[in-house]
Design a protein around this motif. Structure first.
Motif, PDB file in Angstrom:
ATOM      1  N   ARG A  74      27.735 -29.443  19.019  1.00 61.34           N
ATOM      2  CA  ARG A  74      27.624 -27.759  19.165  1.00 61.34           C
ATOM      3  C   ARG A  74      27.808 -27.106  18.685  1.00 61.34           C
ATOM      4  O   ARG A  74      27.246 -26.347  18.422  1.00 61.34           O
ATOM      5  N   ALA A  75      28.279 -28.133  17.147  1.00 58.45           N
ATOM      6  CA  ALA A  75      28.490 -27.320  16.033  1.00 58.45           C
ATOM      7  C   ALA A  75      27.595 -28.230  15.347  1.00 58.45           C
ATOM      8  O   ALA A  75      27.001 -27.544  14.138  1.00 58.45           O
ATOM      9  N   GLY A  76      25.912 -28.511  15.749  1.00 55.32           N
ATOM     10  CA  GLY A  76      24.946 -28.586  14.767  1.00 55.32           C
ATOM     11  C   GLY A  76      25.066 -29.907  13.961  1.00 55.32           C
ATOM     12  O   GLY A  76      24.433 -30.936  13.711  1.00 55.32           O
ATOM     13  N   ARG A  77      26.159 -31.152  14.309  1.00 51.11           N
ATOM     14  CA  ARG A  77      25.990 -32.393  13.850  1.00 51.11           C
ATOM     15  C   ARG A  77      25.511 -33.392  15.454  1.00 51.11           C
ATOM     16  O   ARG A  77      26.511 -34.058  15.611  1.00 51.11           O
ATOM     17  N   ARG A  78      24.413 -33.170  15.832  1.00 50.14           N
ATOM     18  CA  ARG A  78      24.271 -33.315  16.762  1.00 50.14           C
ATOM     19  C   ARG A  78      23.990 -35.740  16.815  1.00 50.14           C
ATOM     20  O   ARG A  78      23.808 -35.880  17.348  1.00 50.14           O
ATOM     21  N   ARG A  79      23.578 -36.217  15.767  1.00 52.36           N
ATOM     22  CA  ARG A  79      23.471 -37.929  15.316  1.00 52.36           C
ATOM     23  C   ARG A  79      25.254 -38.572  15.639  1.00 52.36           C
ATOM     24  O   ARG A  79      25.129 -39.071  16.260  1.00 52.36           O
ATOM     25  N   VAL A  80      26.206 -37.657  14.915  1.00 46.86           N
ATOM     26  CA  VAL A  80      27.228 -37.810  15.293  1.00 46.86           C
ATOM     27  C   VAL A  80      28.018 -37.820  16.164  1.00 46.86           C
ATOM     28  O   VAL A  80      28.542 -38.139  17.048  1.00 46.86           O
ATOM     29  N   GLY A  81      27.326 -36.890  16.999  1.00 49.87           N
ATOM     30  CA  GLY A  81      27.814 -36.474  18.119  1.00 49.87           C
ATOM     31  C   GLY A  81      27.862 -36.915  19.422  1.00 49.87           C
ATOM     32  O   GLY A  81      28.652 -37.847  20.031  1.00 49.87           O
ATOM     33  N   ALA A  82      26.068 -37.862  19.033  1.00 52.64           N
ATOM     34  CA  ALA A  82      25.906 -38.808  20.186  1.00 52.64           C
ATOM     35  C   ALA A  82      26.148 -39.895  20.113  1.00 52.64           C
ATOM     36  O   ALA A  82      26.138 -40.495  20.780  1.00 52.64           O
ATOM     37  N   ALA A  83      26.566 -40.444  18.815  1.00 54.43           N
ATOM     38  CA  ALA A  83      27.397 -41.906  18.991  1.00 54.43           C
ATOM     39  C   ALA A  83      28.354 -41.826  18.942  1.00 54.43           C
ATOM     40  O   ALA A  83      28.770 -43.072  19.938  1.00 54.43           O
TER      41      ALA A  83
END
Length: 201
Positions: free
Chosen positions: A128-137
């Motif tokens: 939600r903060a825009g760090r989608r790759r890190v979030g998905a991992a």
């Protein structure tokens, strides 16, 4: 002094999961007749002799090491992350103090299951903060911690990796999240002196 305390608390996020893995390895090596991955690791703590002593003491130590990192998460990320990590540490400590067969050991197991939410909560917040790759991992780590139990829960005996195997996968997944988050906090402190990591979880 405050910076040093913060760094030590961050390091605990690496030391605690490392202590857990060392404890599992030493306990399994010393326990005569222990059948991994079929049997849960808690069987080791319910035996007698050096294996049980090393295993239970190691779990208590890992639980104690988790508390400083829980404080770090509480102050630098969110109270939810810090609270869940404190519960994770408590689950290891309680499991070590009250071996398999004790009613409190069952409580420790339930607490550990709740702590699996950590990677998911952090991952969703990062997404939600825009760090989608890190979030998905991070969400993937949380999913792995749960998915490995599905064959066991569904009764697919041939597909299951064994109770001890499922435990190890879950511990590795949550431990990887802990190390990952600790490194993020360490990098943030080192690069700009911030007291919080970029993530909002």
């Amino acid at each position: 002094m405050a910076d040093r305390i913060r760094r030590l608390a961050t390091a605990a996020g690496v030391c605690s999961p490392a202590t857990v893995l060392l404890t599992l390895g030493v306990g399994a090596a010393l326990a005569t007749g222990y059948d991994w991955p079929a049997e849960p690791f808690s069987v080791i703590g319910a035996t007698e002799g050096a294996a049980a002593l090393a295993f239970n003491a190691g779990l208590v130590a890992a639980g104690g090491l988790a508390l400083p990192f829980a404080w770090r998460l509480w102050t630098a990320r969110s109270r939810v992350s810090g609270g869940l990590y404190a519960l994770l540490g408590a689950s290891f400590a309680v499991a070590g103090l009250f071996p398999m067969g004790s009613p409190l050991h069952a409580v420790a197991t339930v607490i550990f299951l709740v702590a699996w939410l950590l990677p998911w909560i952090a991952g969703v917040a990062d997404w939600r903060a825009g760090r989608r790759r890190v979030g998905a991992a991070q969400v993937a780590l949380g999913t792995a911690a749960l998915a490995v139990w599905l064959p066991y829960d569904l009764g697919l005996r041939r597909a299951q990796v064994g109770y001890g195997g499922a435990e190890l996968v879950s511990i590795l997944a949550v431990g990887a999240w802990s190390v990952w988050t600790a490194l993020e906090l360490w990098r943030a402190d080192r690069t700009d002196g911030a007291t919080a990591a970029p993530s909002t979880a």
